[in-house]
Write a protein that holds these residues in place. Structure first.
Motif, PDB file in Angstrom:
ATOM      1  N   ASP A 107      55.586  51.415  32.468  1.00  0.00           N
ATOM      2  CA  ASP A 107      55.490  50.307  31.518  1.00  0.00           C
ATOM      3  C   ASP A 107      56.343  49.124  31.974  1.00  0.00           C
ATOM      4  N   SER A 108      57.364  49.413  32.808  1.00  0.00           N
ATOM      5  CA  SER A 108      58.187  48.308  33.305  1.00  0.00           C
ATOM      6  C   SER A 108      57.351  47.336  34.111  1.00  0.00           C
ATOM      7  N   MET A 109      56.227  47.831  34.668  1.00  0.00           N
ATOM      8  CA  MET A 109      55.354  46.966  35.449  1.00  0.00           C
ATOM      9  C   MET A 109      54.723  45.889  34.565  1.00  0.00           C
ATOM     10  N   TRP A 110      54.632  46.165  33.260  1.00  0.00           N
ATOM     11  CA  TRP A 110      54.004  45.170  32.395  1.00  0.00           C
ATOM     12  C   TRP A 110      54.851  44.808  31.189  1.00  0.00           C
ATOM     13  N   TYR A 111      56.000  45.431  30.991  1.00  0.00           N
ATOM     14  CA  TYR A 111      56.679  45.260  29.708  1.00  0.00           C
ATOM     15  C   TYR A 111      56.933  43.782  29.394  1.00  0.00           C
ATOM     16  N   PRO A 118      61.738  34.590  26.766  1.00  0.00           N
ATOM     17  CA  PRO A 118      62.689  34.195  27.817  1.00  0.00           C
ATOM     18  C   PRO A 118      62.716  35.139  29.007  1.00  0.00           C
ATOM     19  N   PHE A 119      62.195  36.369  28.836  1.00  0.00           N
ATOM     20  CA  PHE A 119      62.219  37.341  29.923  1.00  0.00           C
ATOM     21  C   PHE A 119      60.837  37.556  30.543  1.00  0.00           C
ATOM     22  N   ASP A 120      59.897  36.706  30.224  1.00  0.00           N
ATOM     23  CA  ASP A 120      58.531  36.832  30.745  1.00  0.00           C
ATOM     24  C   ASP A 120      58.563  36.919  32.274  1.00  0.00           C
ATOM     25  N   GLY A 121      57.926  37.966  32.825  1.00  0.00           N
ATOM     26  CA  GLY A 121      57.864  38.143  34.273  1.00  0.00           C
ATOM     27  C   GLY A 121      59.025  38.895  34.869  1.00  0.00           C
ATOM     28  N   LEU A 122      59.932  39.391  34.024  1.00  0.00           N
ATOM     29  CA  LEU A 122      61.128  40.082  34.508  1.00  0.00           C
ATOM     30  C   LEU A 122      60.887  41.592  34.575  1.00  0.00           C
ATOM     31  N   PRO A 123      61.081  42.220  35.751  1.00  0.00           N
ATOM     32  CA  PRO A 123      60.993  43.687  35.811  1.00  0.00           C
ATOM     33  C   PRO A 123      62.178  44.323  35.085  1.00  0.00           C
ATOM     34  N   VAL A 124      62.008  45.552  34.630  1.00  0.00           N
ATOM     35  CA  VAL A 124      63.111  46.307  34.035  1.00  0.00           C
ATOM     36  C   VAL A 124      63.782  47.068  35.175  1.00  0.00           C
ATOM     37  N   GLU A 125      64.950  46.597  35.593  1.00  0.00           N
ATOM     38  CA  GLU A 125      65.580  47.075  36.822  1.00  0.00           C
ATOM     39  C   GLU A 125      65.917  48.563  36.792  1.00  0.00           C
ATOM     40  N   SER A 126      66.266  49.104  35.638  1.00  0.00           N
ATOM     41  CA  SER A 126      66.677  50.505  35.587  1.00  0.00           C
ATOM     42  C   SER A 126      65.538  51.452  35.929  1.00  0.00           C
ATOM     43  N   VAL A 127      64.289  50.979  35.829  1.00  0.00           N
ATOM     44  CA  VAL A 127      63.155  51.834  36.158  1.00  0.00           C
ATOM     45  C   VAL A 127      62.223  51.224  37.205  1.00  0.00           C
ATOM     46  N   ASP A 128      62.463  49.976  37.595  1.00  0.00           N
ATOM     47  CA  ASP A 128      61.652  49.352  38.638  1.00  0.00           C
ATOM     48  C   ASP A 128      62.547  48.441  39.471  1.00  0.00           C
ATOM     49  N   ALA A 129      63.510  49.067  40.160  1.00  0.00           N
ATOM     50  CA  ALA A 129      64.497  48.320  40.932  1.00  0.00           C
ATOM     51  C   ALA A 129      63.808  47.416  41.938  1.00  0.00           C
ATOM     52  N   GLY A 130      64.189  46.157  41.906  1.00  0.00           N
ATOM     53  CA  GLY A 130      63.607  45.185  42.813  1.00  0.00           C
ATOM     54  C   GLY A 130      62.198  44.764  42.456  1.00  0.00           C
ATOM     55  N   GLY A 131      61.676  45.266  41.328  1.00  0.00           N
ATOM     56  CA  GLY A 131      60.332  44.906  40.893  1.00  0.00           C
ATOM     57  C   GLY A 131      59.239  45.380  41.844  1.00  0.00           C
ATOM     58  N   ARG A 132      59.418  46.550  42.466  1.00  0.00           N
ATOM     59  CA  ARG A 132      58.441  47.043  43.452  1.00  0.00           C
ATOM     60  C   ARG A 132      57.062  47.283  42.824  1.00  0.00           C
ATOM     61  N   GLN A 133      57.055  47.931  41.640  1.00  0.00           N
ATOM     62  CA  GLN A 133      55.768  48.208  41.005  1.00  0.00           C
ATOM     63  C   GLN A 133      55.081  46.912  40.590  1.00  0.00           C
ATOM     64  N   TRP A 134      55.872  46.013  40.044  1.00  0.00           N
ATOM     65  CA  TRP A 134      55.338  44.719  39.608  1.00  0.00           C
ATOM     66  C   TRP A 134      54.707  43.992  40.787  1.00  0.00           C
ATOM     67  N   THR A 135      55.411  43.967  41.939  1.00  0.00           N
ATOM     68  CA  THR A 135      54.970  43.199  43.092  1.00  0.00           C
ATOM     69  C   THR A 135      53.825  43.874  43.840  1.00  0.00           C
ATOM     70  N   ILE A 136      53.935  45.189  44.059  1.00  0.00           N
ATOM     71  CA  ILE A 136      52.965  45.896  44.904  1.00  0.00           C
ATOM     72  C   ILE A 136      51.679  46.228  44.146  1.00  0.00           C
ATOM     73  N   LEU A 137      51.811  46.674  42.913  1.00  0.00           N
ATOM     74  CA  LEU A 137      50.630  47.078  42.148  1.00  0.00           C
ATOM     75  C   LEU A 137      50.057  45.936  41.308  1.00  0.00           C
ATOM     76  N   GLY A 138      50.949  45.146  40.720  1.00  0.00           N
ATOM     77  CA  GLY A 138      50.504  44.017  39.909  1.00  0.00           C
ATOM     78  C   GLY A 138      50.375  44.369  38.440  1.00  0.00           C
ATOM     79  N   GLU A 299      69.769  48.802  29.098  1.00  0.00           N
ATOM     80  CA  GLU A 299      69.538  47.569  29.859  1.00  0.00           C
ATOM     81  C   GLU A 299      68.941  46.475  28.987  1.00  0.00           C
ATOM     82  N   LEU A 300      67.934  46.812  28.180  1.00  0.00           N
ATOM     83  CA  LEU A 300      67.310  45.812  27.328  1.00  0.00           C
ATOM     84  C   LEU A 300      68.264  45.350  26.226  1.00  0.00           C
ATOM     85  N   GLY A 301      69.166  46.237  25.819  1.00  0.00           N
ATOM     86  CA  GLY A 301      70.218  45.820  24.897  1.00  0.00           C
ATOM     87  C   GLY A 301      71.149  44.811  25.541  1.00  0.00           C
ATOM     88  N   ARG A 302      71.530  45.068  26.788  1.00  0.00           N
ATOM     89  CA  ARG A 302      72.400  44.141  27.511  1.00  0.00           C
ATOM     90  C   ARG A 302      71.724  42.770  27.679  1.00  0.00           C
TER      91      ARG A 302
END
Length: 343
Positions: A107-111, A118-138, A299-302
């Motif tokens: 879900d971090s790929m789309w959350y 304000p966080f639109d387009g931001l990966p959730v780092e604790s489960v998608d470090a470096g946004g790999r899923q977001w970048t590679i899969l889309g 993380e989302l609390g922070r």
């Protein structure tokens, strides 16, 4: 429909058997003894008093099956992150990926996809470090899915389904697209309850209210779900952790009535003798899914500038419990390393 289920464990195996018996061309990606058992004997599902069996193509090589009409990821968060490039051979130009998982893992790929906040387009780092899923899969491939079934792999090749059959679906942008309506129809015809929701993040957070406490408490105490939700001290801890989680989702614009906590606890108490997935992993020596279920909430609390002291404490305890068992990386996120936004 040509469907590949990436991760044929408890939930993935349950889906694979029912979808195969409903007439779909189902393949699974698995590994180890479970893979060997599926290749030799197929998959067996024990559900209530009924035993179901399906012969299903299985491999540890995603390249064997080629592009699919639908890919269902039933991997844990850290597994999905590590395996991201292995999804690519399964993907055609418009193949959707359904994340049939707990917490905020795939879900971090789309959350934060198309949230407009304000966080639109931001990966959730604790489960998608470096946004790999977001970048590679889309993120445009993702269909949100919240799972309710209680399942367990009781021995390689054999899945036990204890209770519930709901897979709640939703597009990240809230639309009722053709693909999500087709998915709901497919799951419904296979015997699942598959409602479509206009705000799937609401359902993600409601499920997290339970997982953020049920899972780590089970692994720390060895208590089953009915015990966690009825023993006075554990129940008090659950309610307090749920309240902290509610403050986080409220800060991110997801409003869930407080009384839903009591309903969530009451429903969980009906599942007699069920071991949560984190406890199952601990007992079987498998890497534990801590970050998607607990660290992500922190993380989302922070991000929202909120403190979560009880979640932080339980997170530190379960991280160390898992490390001492060799089931959690020593370099994974630590609660003490995360600072509050605007602090």
């Amino acid at each position: 429909m040509k469907i590949c289920i990436f991760g044929a464990g408890a939930i993935g195996g349950y889906l694979a058997v029912e979808l195969s018996l409903a007439g779909h061309n189902v393949s699974v990606i698995a590994r180890g003894a479970h893979l060997a058992a599926i290749q030799q004997n197929g998959l067996t599902l024990l559900t209530g008093d009924v035993t179901k069996h399906a012969e299903i193509e299985a491999s540890d090589n995603s390249g064997r099956f080629g592009p699919q009409d639908l890919v269902i990821s039933a991997l844990k968060a850290h597994q999905a992150h590590a395996s991201v490039t292995q999804f690519l051979p399964l993907l055609g130009k418009e193949t959707p990926i359904v994340a049939a998982v707990n917490g905020i893992p795939l879900d971090s790929m789309w959350y934060f996809y198309k949230t407009g906040g304000p966080f639109d387009g931001l990966p959730v780092e604790s489960v998608d470090a470096g946004g790999r899923q977001w970048t590679i899969l889309g993120p445009e491939r993702a269909i949100g899915c919240v799972i309710d079934p209680a399942c367990e792999v009781i021995t390689p090749g054999i899945i036990k389904h204890t209770m519930f059959n709901r897979f709640t679906l939703g597009e990240p942008d809230g639309t009722r697209s053709e693909r999500v309506r087709v998915l709901s129809k497919i799951l419904s015809e296979a015997g699942f309850d598959a409602p479509i929701r206009d705000n799937i993040r609401w359902n993600v957070w409601l499920k997290l209210w339970g997982n953020v406490c049920f899972n780590p408490i089970s692994a720390l105490t060895y208590a089953t779900l009915d015990r966690i939700t009825t023993e006075a001290g554990l129940l008090t801890l659950c309610k307090a952790m749920m309240a902290e989680t509610q403050s986080v989702n409220e800060a991110h614009g997801i409003h869930i009535p407080h009384e839903m906590a009591d309903r969530r606890l009451a429903a969980a108490g009906l599942v007699i003798g069920h071991k949560m997935s984190m406890l199952q992993d601990l007992e079987r020596g498998r890497s534990m899914e801590i970050d998607a279920l607990v660290t992500s909430v922190q993380e989302l609390g922070r991000l929202a500038g909120l403190r979560t002291p009880l979640i932080d404490t339980v997170l530190s305890l379960i991280q160390e419990r898992a490390r001492t068992a060799g089931l959690y990386p020593t370099d994974s996120p630590k609660s003490s390393s995360m600072s509050l936004r605007n602090e």
